[in-house]
Write a protein that holds these residues in place. Structure first.
Motif, PDB file in Angstrom:
ATOM      1  N   ASP A 147       0.844  -1.193   0.000  1.00  0.00           N
ATOM      2  CA  ASP A 147       0.000   0.000   0.000  1.00  0.00           C
ATOM      3  C   ASP A 147       0.876   1.238   0.000  1.00  0.00           C
ATOM      4  O   ASP A 147       1.738   1.394   0.874  1.00  0.00           O
TER       5      ASP A 147
ATOM      6  N   ALA B 113      -0.957   6.901  -0.201  1.00  0.00           N
ATOM      7  CA  ALA B 113      -2.097   7.499  -0.895  1.00  0.00           C
ATOM      8  C   ALA B 113      -3.323   6.595  -0.887  1.00  0.00           C
ATOM      9  O   ALA B 113      -4.426   7.043  -1.236  1.00  0.00           O
ATOM     10  N   HIS B 114      -3.161   5.345  -0.479  1.00  0.00           N
ATOM     11  CA  HIS B 114      -4.288   4.412  -0.436  1.00  0.00           C
ATOM     12  C   HIS B 114      -5.375   4.908   0.525  1.00  0.00           C
ATOM     13  O   HIS B 114      -6.568   4.736   0.263  1.00  0.00           O
TER      14      HIS B 114
ATOM     15  N   GLN C  38      -5.216  11.409   1.847  1.00  0.00           N
ATOM     16  CA  GLN C  38      -5.536  12.270   0.718  1.00  0.00           C
ATOM     17  C   GLN C  38      -4.424  13.277   0.411  1.00  0.00           C
ATOM     18  O   GLN C  38      -3.579  13.578   1.256  1.00  0.00           O
TER      19      GLN C  38
ATOM     20  N   HIS D 278       1.145  11.987   2.374  1.00  0.00           N
ATOM     21  CA  HIS D 278       0.593  11.476   1.109  1.00  0.00           C
ATOM     22  C   HIS D 278       1.696  11.230   0.072  1.00  0.00           C
ATOM     23  O   HIS D 278       2.460  12.130  -0.258  1.00  0.00           O
TER      24      HIS D 278
ATOM     25  N   TYR E 296       2.186   8.708  -3.662  1.00  0.00           N
ATOM     26  CA  TYR E 296       1.784   7.639  -4.564  1.00  0.00           C
ATOM     27  C   TYR E 296       2.901   6.594  -4.627  1.00  0.00           C
ATOM     28  O   TYR E 296       4.013   6.815  -4.139  1.00  0.00           O
TER      29      TYR E 296
ATOM     30  N   GLN F  17       1.033   7.466  -9.844  1.00  0.00           N
ATOM     31  CA  GLN F  17      -0.165   7.782  -9.072  1.00  0.00           C
ATOM     32  C   GLN F  17      -0.836   6.509  -8.532  1.00  0.00           C
ATOM     33  O   GLN F  17      -2.049   6.466  -8.366  1.00  0.00           O
TER      34      GLN F  17
ATOM     35  N   SER G 170      -2.057   3.798  -5.880  1.00  0.00           N
ATOM     36  CA  SER G 170      -2.407   3.696  -4.462  1.00  0.00           C
ATOM     37  C   SER G 170      -1.744   2.484  -3.833  1.00  0.00           C
ATOM     38  O   SER G 170      -1.787   2.290  -2.621  1.00  0.00           O
TER      39      SER G 170
END
Length: 236
Positions: free
Chosen positions: A66, A69-70, A73, A79, A81, A224, A226
């Motif tokens: 993970d 960003a999973h 926000q 945060h 990716y 990007q 998640s």
């Protein structure tokens, strides 16, 4: 002797354990997630000079990592990716804690981790921490059983906070999620990812690395993303 030769000799003297499940159709997935498909694209029988398949999958299929960003926000300082995750997150000393006596609704407490430290070794900043629940015994095709993805143990929010306080960089388990099925509102995910701790799920063979090992994790560099499918190797 060069450092590369020294490292090569050291690694060659160690046992290597593959902690990853095989990606295959009908493997367990989170029930709300899309499934994994391995579709023939071209083959020798169709006149091609090479064999090729197309992969269609959720970022959180199979053994995977993970990204923060999973759950976290954009705008939050933690945060990131998958493609932004520092490569230093992908290797290091791993400590594997054995909770294979746990049942599907049990959650590891902070006190239990502290007791493990007293009996073994203190978790240090930069460590990778794995929890062995023995849940990979339920990793069978979905058409055989849904036990793996219906209920599982995990760690509590307080346990997650203790790991954050210790300064670890990655946590993992051999269940489908680090938050147990009995958890409400995914406290471990929010606590860990919100503090820059990446999560690895659906590991296997953790019984072979109980205690200390050295782990190398190789998630795909998904823009990007998640999360990402990955291969994990442990040196013991």
């Amino acid at each position: 002797m060069s450092k590369v030769k020294q490292l090569s000799a050291l690694l060659s003297s160690m046992q290597v354990i593959d902690l990853s499940h095989t990606y295959e159709e009908d493997m367990p997935v989170v029930l709300s997630h899309s499934r994994y498909f391995h579709t023939l694209w071209d083959s020798f029988e169709t006149g091609s000079i090479a064999l090729a398949y197309q992969l269609i999958m959720n970022e959180h299929c199979g053994t995977h990592m993970d990204a923060t960003a999973h759950f976290i926000q954009e705008g939050h300082p933690a945060h990131q990716y998958m493609d932004e995750t520092p490569i230093t997150q992908f290797y290091g000393r791993a400590l594997t804690l054995d909770f294979s006596h746990y049942k599907e609704n049990d959650l590891v407490s902070a006190a239990e981790i502290e007791q493990w430290e007293q009996d073994n070794v203190r978790i240090q900043a930069g460590d990778i921490v794995f929890f062995r629940f023995g849940w990979d015994k339920y990793w069978v095709p979905r058409t055989v059983s849904l036990q793996f993805s219906k209920a599982w143990p995990g760690i509590s929010g307080e346990a997650a906070q203790l790991l954050v306080d210790r300064g670890i960089k990655v946590v993992g388990c051999d269940a489908i999620a680090i938050d147990g099925k009995a958890s409400q509102n995914a406290p471990a995910h929010y606590t860990l990812l919100g503090n820059g701790v990446n999560i690895v799920e659906n590991l296997t063979k953790l019984e072979q690395i109980i205690g200390e090992s050295y782990v190398v994790i190789a998630p795909l560099k998904v823009k990007q993303g998640s999360g990402a499918p990955m291969r994990a190797l442990a040196f013991k």
